[in-house]
Design an enzyme around this catalytic site. Structure first.
Site, PDB file in Angstrom:
ATOM      1  N   ASN A 175       3.038  -5.489   4.145  1.00 22.68           N
ATOM      2  CA  ASN A 175       4.413  -5.733   3.716  1.00 22.68           C
ATOM      3  C   ASN A 175       5.054  -6.847   4.516  1.00 22.68           C
ATOM      4  O   ASN A 175       5.701  -7.737   3.958  1.00 22.68           O
ATOM      5  CB  ASN A 175       5.249  -4.457   3.864  1.00 22.68           C
ATOM      6  CG  ASN A 175       5.168  -3.591   2.635  1.00 22.68           C
ATOM      7  OD1 ASN A 175       5.800  -3.882   1.635  1.00 22.68           O
ATOM      8  ND2 ASN A 175       4.362  -2.552   2.702  1.00 22.68           N
ATOM      9  N   ARG A 229      -0.397  -0.883   5.586  1.00 23.33           N
ATOM     10  CA  ARG A 229       0.835  -0.893   4.786  1.00 23.33           C
ATOM     11  C   ARG A 229       1.902  -1.722   5.488  1.00 23.33           C
ATOM     12  O   ARG A 229       2.521  -2.607   4.900  1.00 23.33           O
ATOM     13  CB  ARG A 229       1.333   0.536   4.579  1.00 23.33           C
ATOM     14  CG  ARG A 229       2.631   0.600   3.786  1.00 23.33           C
ATOM     15  CD  ARG A 229       3.154   2.017   3.656  1.00 23.33           C
ATOM     16  NE  ARG A 229       2.148   2.896   3.077  1.00 23.33           N
ATOM     17  CZ  ARG A 229       1.497   3.824   3.742  1.00 23.33           C
ATOM     18  NH1 ARG A 229       1.757   4.007   5.023  1.00 23.33           N
ATOM     19  NH2 ARG A 229       0.610   4.580   3.166  1.00 23.33           N
ATOM     20  N   SER A 245      -4.410   3.132   6.427  1.00 20.88           N
ATOM     21  CA  SER A 245      -3.307   2.887   5.487  1.00 20.88           C
ATOM     22  C   SER A 245      -2.002   2.696   6.237  1.00 20.88           C
ATOM     23  O   SER A 245      -1.173   1.861   5.873  1.00 20.88           O
ATOM     24  CB  SER A 245      -3.182   4.054   4.505  1.00 20.88           C
ATOM     25  OG  SER A 245      -2.822   5.223   5.194  1.00 20.88           O
TER      26      SER A 245
END
Lengths: 279, 156
Positions: A224, A220, A216
């Site tokens: 993004n 992440r 994660s």
């Protein structure tokens, strides 16, 4: 920009999302034909990451070397502000004694921030420049390359495992932490014969939770930034409309850049402090 | 977008940068910050100490000024008393002197009066004798009749 070099929109997008790669093959080192070759290297990602890292280290080193107590320069004041901010964040989350976490956190924060910041350089500037210099592909934002984000998160993951074992011991980590949680057979009063089943069940759950941390963490950041970069590329296709939209998205993106760098740092601290805690 | 050696490269780069930061960047900067914090704390403590010392000194000054004021008042009182005493003394002296001068003047006047009276008496005696000479038309022996003449003069 869409018509630059006679490319279609989809060609333009793919071109922009293609890393500059080099890899060894049977015919020697080959540029840009490395799909699926694990020995390939994304030269642009590594170059910008290392370049920014060296710039950052150089800046910090210069400040640290010339730092004074009584008469701090403006740069020193800014760096001290950052150091103090990271130090406070680490102290709030992590209560042990560890000389690595704070420097790790500030390096990650600033480095990831700078790598993200490359996103604000207009999408065509550096690739066009590189193209003029004979380099066909150039992806300027290292954090839009999963190799880079995974490289960092896996390092953090190794540190998590290392400190977990160091603090809790091999048994304390593998049995105590991974197998006796969340369902503790002792507390549940399960007969001893069934303990291995409960422990195996716990182990699966906890392993997933553990593996989810680096996954994660890197996805992440990658997601993004990749999405942001893609937005910039799409906006660049809009002709004259791109000017206000670029500005708007860039302003919004400043927030994402900073926030993602901050989140990466804070989660690293949190994961490492969890590794230090006994259950 | 494949996973390749870049990952290892990035890991190595990260290890190097973090090590560099841990070795050469973080300790001196944190050291500087902590040193400054100590200095500021020391400075504030010193300032507080100074303020307290100032308060103490101010109290001492007030005390000293009060003492000085009391002393001054005492000295003024003493001086006033002394002045009064001197004035009183002078007045007494002056009164005594006046009385003395008055007395001596009186006695002098008396003496003068006596002397004048005596002289007058003598002259009266002479006049009387001359009168008597004229009246009696004969020489009167002043010596022989002194007693008589003195008596006459005393009665005048």
């Amino acid at each position: 920009m869409a018509s630059e070099g006679g490319k279609t929109s989809s060609e333009y997008i793919t071109h922009h999302l293609q890393n500059l790669q080099v890899c060894p093959t049977d015919n020697g080192w080959v540029w840009n034909d490395c799909t699926g070759n694990f020995l390939g290297i994304n030269v642009d990602s590594i170059f910008f990451a290392v370049f920014l890292g060296i710039g950052l280290s150089w800046l910090f080193y210069r400040v640290a070397k010339n730092a004074t107590v009584k008469n701090p320069s403006k740069t020193q004041a800014v760096v001290e502000l950052l150091v103090d901010f990271v130090d406070t964040s680490v102290r709030e989350t992590f209560h042990g004694e560890n000389k690595l976490i704070a420097p790790l956190a500030i390096t990650l924060l600033c480095w990831v921030f700078l790598m993200n910041l490359m996103d604000l350089v207009p999408v065509d500037w550096l690739p066009s420049l590189a193209h003029a210099g004979g380099i066909e592909y150039l992806k300027v934002v290292p954090t839009t390359d999963p190799n880079i984000t995974f490289g960092m998160s896996i390092s953090v993951f190794i540190l998590i495992i290392y400190y977990s074992i160091k603090i809790k011991g091999v048994g304390g980590f593998f049995v105590g932490e991974l197998m006796m949680n969340p369902l503790n057979p002792k507390d549940l009063g399960v007969p001893k014969i069934f303990w291995p089943f409960v422990m195996a069940f716990n182990f699966i759950l906890e392993s997933v939770a553990l593996l989810a941390k680096p996954l994660s963490l890197s996805l992440r950041l990658f997601g993004n930034l990749y999405a942001g970069e893609l937005m910039f590329i799409l906006i660049a296709l809009l002709g004259l409309w791109q000017l206000p939209l670029h500005f708007g998205w860039a302003v919004f993106h400043i927030l994402i850049i900073t926030l993602q760098a901050y989140i990466f740092m804070i989660l690293t601290i949190v994961y490492l402090s969890q590794a230090h805690e006994h259950h | 977008m494949d996973i390749n050696l870049t990952l290892i490269g990035q890991t190595i780069a990260m290890i190097v940068f973090v090590w560099f930061c841990m070795k050469f960047v973080w300790p001196p900067i944190v050291g500087i910050i902590e040193e400054r914090q100590t200095q500021i704390a020391d400075g504030l403590a010193a300032a507080e100490k100074g303020t307290r010392a100032l308060d103490d000194a101010r109290g001492k000054v007030d005390e000293m000024v009060g003492d000085a004021r009391t002393q001054a008042r005492q000295i003024i009182d003493q001086a006033n008393q002394r002045a009064n005493a001197i004035v009183e003394e002078a007045r007494n002296d002056a009164n005594q002197e006046r009385a003395r001068i008055l007395a001596s003047a009186q006695s002098e006047v008396e003496q003068e009066v006596h002397r004048a009276r005596d002289e007058l008496r003598g002259q009266v005696a002479t006049v009387a004798i001359a009168g008597a000479e004229k009246i009696l038309a004969r020489e009167i022996d002043a010596n022989a009749h002194r007693e008589l003449l003195d008596q006459l003069a005393r009665e005048i």
